[in-house]
Design a protein around this motif. Structure first.
Motif, PDB file in Angstrom:
ATOM      1  N   THR A  63       9.047   2.805   6.439  1.00 24.75           N
ATOM      2  CA  THR A  63       9.623   1.947   5.391  1.00 24.75           C
ATOM      3  C   THR A  63       9.236   2.421   3.991  1.00 24.75           C
ATOM      4  OG1 THR A  63       9.656  -0.004   6.823  1.00 24.75           O
ATOM      5  CG2 THR A  63       9.650  -0.387   4.456  1.00 24.75           C
ATOM      6  N   LEU A  64       7.966   2.701   3.804  1.00 26.99           N
ATOM      7  CA  LEU A  64       7.533   3.138   2.475  1.00 26.99           C
ATOM      8  C   LEU A  64       8.188   4.449   2.067  1.00 26.99           C
ATOM      9  CD1 LEU A  64       3.732   2.196   2.405  1.00 26.99           C
ATOM     10  CD2 LEU A  64       5.670   0.988   1.401  1.00 26.99           C
ATOM     11  N   GLN A 117       9.214  -7.023   8.743  1.00 19.10           N
ATOM     12  CA  GLN A 117       9.095  -7.304  10.175  1.00 19.10           C
ATOM     13  C   GLN A 117       8.031  -6.441  10.861  1.00 19.10           C
ATOM     14  OE1 GLN A 117      13.136  -6.948  11.491  1.00 19.10           O
ATOM     15  NE2 GLN A 117      13.672  -9.023  10.808  1.00 19.10           N
ATOM     16  N   ASN A 118       8.001  -5.166  10.515  1.00 24.52           N
ATOM     17  CA  ASN A 118       7.015  -4.294  11.162  1.00 24.52           C
ATOM     18  C   ASN A 118       5.663  -4.297  10.455  1.00 24.52           C
ATOM     19  OD1 ASN A 118       7.125  -2.510   8.984  1.00 24.52           O
ATOM     20  ND2 ASN A 118       8.698  -1.247   9.931  1.00 24.52           N
ATOM     21  N   GLY A 119       5.515  -5.186   9.487  1.00 27.74           N
ATOM     22  CA  GLY A 119       4.200  -5.376   8.874  1.00 27.74           C
ATOM     23  C   GLY A 119       3.824  -4.368   7.810  1.00 27.74           C
ATOM     24  N   GLN A 120       4.738  -3.461   7.490  1.00 26.67           N
ATOM     25  CA  GLN A 120       4.399  -2.496   6.435  1.00 26.67           C
ATOM     26  C   GLN A 120       4.488  -3.116   5.041  1.00 26.67           C
ATOM     27  OE1 GLN A 120       5.937   1.681   6.928  1.00 26.67           O
ATOM     28  NE2 GLN A 120       6.857   0.886   8.787  1.00 26.67           N
ATOM     29  N   LEU A 121       5.318  -4.162   4.919  1.00 27.46           N
ATOM     30  CA  LEU A 121       5.452  -4.838   3.623  1.00 27.46           C
ATOM     31  C   LEU A 121       4.925  -6.270   3.697  1.00 27.46           C
ATOM     32  CD1 LEU A 121       9.014  -3.778   2.372  1.00 27.46           C
ATOM     33  CD2 LEU A 121       6.838  -2.554   2.173  1.00 27.46           C
ATOM     34  N   LYS A 122       4.525  -6.758   2.531  1.00 28.05           N
ATOM     35  CA  LYS A 122       4.051  -8.139   2.424  1.00 28.05           C
ATOM     36  C   LYS A 122       5.160  -9.126   2.756  1.00 28.05           C
ATOM     37  CE  LYS A 122       0.306  -7.985  -0.880  1.00 28.05           C
ATOM     38  NZ  LYS A 122       0.464  -6.565  -1.368  1.00 28.05           N
ATOM     39  N   LYS A 143       1.683  -0.672  -4.885  1.00 30.66           N
ATOM     40  CA  LYS A 143       0.340  -1.214  -5.104  1.00 30.66           C
ATOM     41  C   LYS A 143       0.279  -2.326  -6.142  1.00 30.66           C
ATOM     42  CE  LYS A 143      -1.525   2.417  -2.765  1.00 30.66           C
ATOM     43  NZ  LYS A 143      -2.245   2.276  -1.467  1.00 30.66           N
ATOM     44  N   GLY A 144       1.274  -2.404  -7.017  1.00 32.62           N
ATOM     45  CA  GLY A 144       1.261  -3.428  -8.061  1.00 32.62           C
ATOM     46  C   GLY A 144       0.445  -3.043  -9.273  1.00 32.62           C
ATOM     47  N   TYR A 184       4.718  -7.881  -8.723  1.00 34.83           N
ATOM     48  CA  TYR A 184       4.217  -7.054  -9.810  1.00 34.83           C
ATOM     49  C   TYR A 184       2.698  -6.969  -9.865  1.00 34.83           C
ATOM     50  CZ  TYR A 184       8.843  -6.089 -11.507  1.00 34.83           C
ATOM     51  OH  TYR A 184      10.117  -5.627 -11.604  1.00 34.83           O
ATOM     52  N   PHE A 185       2.011  -7.962  -9.362  1.00 32.09           N
ATOM     53  CA  PHE A 185       0.546  -7.882  -9.372  1.00 32.09           C
ATOM     54  C   PHE A 185       0.024  -7.134  -8.147  1.00 32.09           C
ATOM     55  CE2 PHE A 185       0.095 -12.008 -12.101  1.00 32.09           C
ATOM     56  CZ  PHE A 185       0.603 -11.316 -13.180  1.00 32.09           C
ATOM     57  N   LYS A 186       0.525  -7.505  -6.972  1.00 29.06           N
ATOM     58  CA  LYS A 186      -0.030  -6.960  -5.729  1.00 29.06           C
ATOM     59  C   LYS A 186       0.821  -5.844  -5.111  1.00 29.06           C
ATOM     60  CE  LYS A 186      -2.993 -10.602  -5.409  1.00 29.06           C
ATOM     61  NZ  LYS A 186      -4.474 -10.467  -5.507  1.00 29.06           N
ATOM     62  N   GLY A 187       2.106  -5.783  -5.482  1.00 29.58           N
ATOM     63  CA  GLY A 187       2.977  -4.756  -4.920  1.00 29.58           C
ATOM     64  C   GLY A 187       3.553  -5.148  -3.576  1.00 29.58           C
ATOM     65  N   LEU A 188       4.371  -4.244  -3.055  1.00 28.72           N
ATOM     66  CA  LEU A 188       5.052  -4.489  -1.798  1.00 28.72           C
ATOM     67  C   LEU A 188       4.133  -4.316  -0.588  1.00 28.72           C
ATOM     68  CD1 LEU A 188       8.266  -2.327  -2.396  1.00 28.72           C
ATOM     69  CD2 LEU A 188       8.280  -4.809  -2.119  1.00 28.72           C
ATOM     70  N   GLU A 189       3.267  -3.327  -0.695  1.00 32.38           N
ATOM     71  CA  GLU A 189       2.533  -2.846   0.476  1.00 32.38           C
ATOM     72  C   GLU A 189       1.578  -3.892   1.053  1.00 32.38           C
ATOM     73  OE1 GLU A 189       0.194   1.317   1.564  1.00 32.38           O
ATOM     74  OE2 GLU A 189       0.880   0.911  -0.455  1.00 32.38           O
ATOM     75  N   ASN A 190       1.548  -3.947   2.342  1.00 32.46           N
ATOM     76  CA  ASN A 190       0.701  -4.931   3.028  1.00 32.46           C
ATOM     77  C   ASN A 190      -0.723  -4.422   3.190  1.00 32.46           C
ATOM     78  OD1 ASN A 190       0.154  -7.336   4.165  1.00 32.46           O
ATOM     79  ND2 ASN A 190       1.627  -7.158   5.832  1.00 32.46           N
TER      80      ASN A 190
END
Lengths: 190, 190
Positions: free
Chosen positions: A78-79, A138-143, A186-187, B184-190
């Motif tokens: 995804t990333l 869904q696959n947990g790669q994104l928040k 990362k934000g 914007y603070f934390k980003g997309l990534e989990n």
DNA sequence: TACAAAAACTAACAATTGTTAGTTTAATAG
DNA sequence: CTATTAAACTAACAATTGTTAGTTTTTGTA
């Protein structure tokens, strides 16, 4: 083939003018003047003002559509897919920001078939990007945050890069890609 | 005062039309038709087409300017300041997205004093936001990434919220604010 | 040099543009 | 009821619009 060259020149000059004032506010006489000829002479190369708009917008829209399809159907993470989308926007912005401005602001002045064709491409594009985000959640790669905000916040800042990318120095493809991915993955927060 | 009411109605209707096709593509007859009167009758209430544009844009631009100044001069933390900026854009978008579309796309059709006044406000606004980001990087609250990309990526996605916020349900002020700050603070990534 | 094609030109068109002038209708206050 | 004013109307204007027709100039090739 001189025709093609001259026609391409008209399209390029028009795109630059459309970027400044919008399609409707630019007259055929404006375009002619920018090319140091008379308005009537433009019609040796193009069929109508509309045709210029179509040539500017459709080609670039098809490029977005095509590359986005490749990305979605790839087996990247995804990333990595998101990174590819960011890269796509950066590349086209750096190569042809005039056309991009025109696509963003003047697409509604397309007519009939071209208009519905464009809208279809645009919807598909957004749907594909939505799919990438959805998969990632869904696959947990994104928040797990609001999907639509993620989709449109990112897309709209990529789409309007043409407005500012040339304002500051040193914003080459590599720098832009690094900064965008850092921001969106990362934000801001340290 | 009936005049003011009717005038405000013209401005509102115009903003809606300008949002669809842009200032230049909308004629006085279009505006009149949308109000069920004749074009000439509009001039009982307004001085010119230009005046409508000015009324739509300047008021909202001044609001942005004024609130941004408050935020910059407050003693909030960097993250809180950014959150306030996000909130400002959300509030105005929800309240008057037509005018916002007009401000974004048609500001270049302002003339003379109004045009330079607008450009000045816009530059100041960006400079103030840049200052917030800069401070945040210096005091360690924000990541050390490219400052200009941070500034414009965020600003441009906030500025174009009007394009999509109404497309999906449930995007009220609170949800938008939470989603934007998270992104914007934390980003997309989990 | 001669010739065909490309690309410029001048002049004009019909439609549309923002706007004005003058008039009529609708609403309101004394 | 009347007088005033607000707000609509009709008709028209001068300028500008995209575009066409017909003509001349420029360019490239045999």
């Amino acid at each position: 083939m001189k025709i093609t060259d001259r026609k391409a020149e008209i399209v390029a000059v028009s795109a630059r003018l459309f970027k400044e004032k919008g399609y409707s506010a630019v007259t055929m006489r404006d375009i002619a003047q920018a090319m140091d000829i008379k308005a009537a002479s433009l019609y040796n190369h193009i069929q109508s003002k509309q045709e210029i708009l179509v040539l500017i917008i459709i080609e670039i829209a098809e490029e977005f559509t095509s590359v986005m399809n490749e990305i979605v159907n790839s087996n990247l993470s995804t990333l990595e897919k998101i990174e590819k989308v960011i890269q796509l926007h950066i590349k086209i912005t750096l190569r042809n920001s005039d056309a991009l401005a025109c696509l963003n602001n003047d697409w509604m002045h397309l007519t009939d078939d071209q208009l519905s064709y464009f809208i279809k491409m645009r919807e598909d594009y957004e749907q594909n990007f939505r799919k990438i985000i959805q998969e990632g959640i869904q696959n947990g790669q994104l928040k797990k945050s609001n999907q639509e905000v993620m989709v449109y916040a990112i897309l709209s800042s990529l789409r309007t890069m043409y407005l500012w990318h040339s304002k500051s120095k040193g914003l080459d493809e590599k720098t832009l890609l690094k900064s965008f991915t850092s921001l969106y993955f990362k934000g801001l927060e340290n």
